[in-house]
Design a protein around this motif. Structure first.
Motif, PDB file in Angstrom:
ATOM      1  N   ARG A  90      81.647  69.094  21.893  1.00 36.87           N
ATOM      2  CA  ARG A  90      80.627  69.957  22.501  1.00 36.87           C
ATOM      3  C   ARG A  90      80.895  70.171  23.977  1.00 36.87           C
ATOM      4  NH1 ARG A  90      75.928  71.740  21.762  1.00 36.87           N
ATOM      5  NH2 ARG A  90      74.653  71.469  19.942  1.00 36.87           N
ATOM      6  N   LEU A  91      80.714  71.397  24.415  1.00 30.27           N
ATOM      7  CA  LEU A  91      80.795  71.758  25.827  1.00 30.27           C
ATOM      8  C   LEU A  91      79.397  72.131  26.314  1.00 30.27           C
ATOM      9  CD1 LEU A  91      83.972  74.041  25.743  1.00 30.27           C
ATOM     10  CD2 LEU A  91      83.841  71.613  26.367  1.00 30.27           C
ATOM     11  N   ASP A  92      79.185  72.145  27.615  1.00 34.10           N
ATOM     12  CA  ASP A  92      77.876  72.527  28.162  1.00 34.10           C
ATOM     13  C   ASP A  92      77.435  73.894  27.665  1.00 34.10           C
ATOM     14  OD1 ASP A  92      77.686  70.146  29.532  1.00 34.10           O
ATOM     15  OD2 ASP A  92      78.391  70.982  31.435  1.00 34.10           O
ATOM     16  N   ARG A  93      78.388  74.807  27.517  1.00 34.24           N
ATOM     17  CA  ARG A  93      78.020  76.163  27.078  1.00 34.24           C
ATOM     18  C   ARG A  93      77.609  76.226  25.607  1.00 34.24           C
ATOM     19  NH1 ARG A  93      84.001  76.975  27.975  1.00 34.24           N
ATOM     20  NH2 ARG A  93      84.930  77.532  25.975  1.00 34.24           N
ATOM     21  N   ASP A  94      77.727  75.110  24.881  1.00 38.08           N
ATOM     22  CA  ASP A  94      77.317  75.044  23.478  1.00 38.08           C
ATOM     23  C   ASP A  94      75.891  74.535  23.316  1.00 38.08           C
ATOM     24  OD1 ASP A  94      79.970  75.725  22.695  1.00 38.08           O
ATOM     25  OD2 ASP A  94      80.558  73.613  22.632  1.00 38.08           O
ATOM     26  N   HIS A  95      75.139  74.436  24.409  1.00 38.68           N
ATOM     27  CA  HIS A  95      73.840  73.752  24.381  1.00 38.68           C
ATOM     28  C   HIS A  95      72.905  74.237  23.281  1.00 38.68           C
ATOM     29  CE1 HIS A  95      72.926  77.218  26.926  1.00 38.68           C
ATOM     30  NE2 HIS A  95      71.666  77.039  26.581  1.00 38.68           N
ATOM     31  N   ASP A  96      72.907  75.526  22.990  1.00 38.62           N
ATOM     32  CA  ASP A  96      71.982  76.013  21.964  1.00 38.62           C
ATOM     33  C   ASP A  96      72.673  76.316  20.626  1.00 38.62           C
ATOM     34  OD1 ASP A  96      73.361  78.215  22.844  1.00 38.62           O
ATOM     35  OD2 ASP A  96      71.599  79.482  23.149  1.00 38.62           O
ATOM     36  N   ASN A  97      73.968  75.955  20.498  1.00 36.97           N
ATOM     37  CA  ASN A  97      74.728  76.137  19.262  1.00 36.97           C
ATOM     38  C   ASN A  97      74.518  77.534  18.669  1.00 36.97           C
ATOM     39  OD1 ASN A  97      76.242  75.759  16.931  1.00 36.97           O
ATOM     40  ND2 ASN A  97      74.956  74.157  16.091  1.00 36.97           N
ATOM     41  N   PRO A  98      74.871  78.587  19.424  1.00 35.05           N
ATOM     42  CA  PRO A  98      74.626  79.946  18.956  1.00 35.05           C
ATOM     43  C   PRO A  98      75.400  80.304  17.690  1.00 35.05           C
ATOM     44  CG  PRO A  98      76.095  79.987  20.848  1.00 35.05           C
ATOM     45  CD  PRO A  98      75.612  78.559  20.693  1.00 35.05           C
ATOM     46  N   LEU A  99      76.426  79.532  17.349  1.00 40.00           N
ATOM     47  CA  LEU A  99      77.223  79.838  16.165  1.00 40.00           C
ATOM     48  C   LEU A  99      76.635  79.227  14.895  1.00 40.00           C
ATOM     49  CD1 LEU A  99      80.695  79.175  17.811  1.00 40.00           C
ATOM     50  CD2 LEU A  99      79.585  81.388  17.431  1.00 40.00           C
ATOM     51  N   GLY A 100      75.624  78.381  15.059  1.00 44.10           N
ATOM     52  CA  GLY A 100      75.008  77.750  13.902  1.00 44.10           C
ATOM     53  C   GLY A 100      75.934  76.788  13.172  1.00 44.10           C
ATOM     54  N   LEU A 101      76.862  76.172  13.895  1.00 45.67           N
ATOM     55  CA  LEU A 101      77.776  75.210  13.287  1.00 45.67           C
ATOM     56  C   LEU A 101      77.061  73.885  13.038  1.00 45.67           C
ATOM     57  CD1 LEU A 101      80.877  76.003  15.504  1.00 45.67           C
ATOM     58  CD2 LEU A 101      80.640  76.497  13.063  1.00 45.67           C
TER      59      LEU A 101
END
Length: 147
Positions: free
Chosen positions: A71-82
């Motif tokens: 996880r990176l900081d820019r993944d905070h809201d998991n927009p890809l739904g992974l």
């Protein structure tokens, strides 16, 4: 017990320590064709691979291969739904492969074979392919801390 580092035909074997690492992931069948077909789609789903740590986790007892990106900081809201997962920390034997694609990938299975010959394997954690950069793959086998 083997002293580390030790040399092998494919590279040097070291003991390393990893921290638990939150990751985004997708599970696929433990089948080489399915794994190879899934990586481009998984990598392509991210805005950029810049700063990403891509890993494949083998869960042999479940016949699962988990495509993962720390996880990176820019993944905070998991927009890809992974899927959300944690790459387990602890002690690992590492053999770092260096070479060019696609031939380097042919050395992954023999590298794991070599590691398992040296390992007091911890079956509760997955073994890991860590794709450090093009032409460099760390093969990691979890070991019991008494190894």
């Amino acid at each position: 017990m083997t002293d580390y580092p030790t040399n092998h035909d494919l590279g040097r074997i070291d003991v390393i320590e990893l921290d638990d690492t939150p990751a985004l992931s997708r599970d696929v069948a433990l089948d080489i064709a399915a794994i190879q077909a899934s990586w481009p789609d998984f990598e392509g789903s991210f805005d950029s691979l810049q700063g990403r740590r891509m890993m494949g986790l083998f869960y042999g007892q479940d016949d699962v291969y988990r495509l993962s990106s720390a996880r990176l900081d820019r993944d905070h809201d998991n927009p890809l739904g992974l899927d959300e997962t944690v790459i387990p920390g602890g002690s690992y034997l590492r053999l770092r492969l260096r070479g060019s694609a696609p031939s380097i990938y042919e050395d992954i299975a023999p590298a794991f074979d070599a590691l398992f010959k040296h390992a007091n394997h911890d079956p509760e954690r997955p073994h890991i392919e860590y794709y450090r950069r093009e032409g460099e793959v760390d093969c990691l086998v979890p070991i019991n801390s008494s190894s």
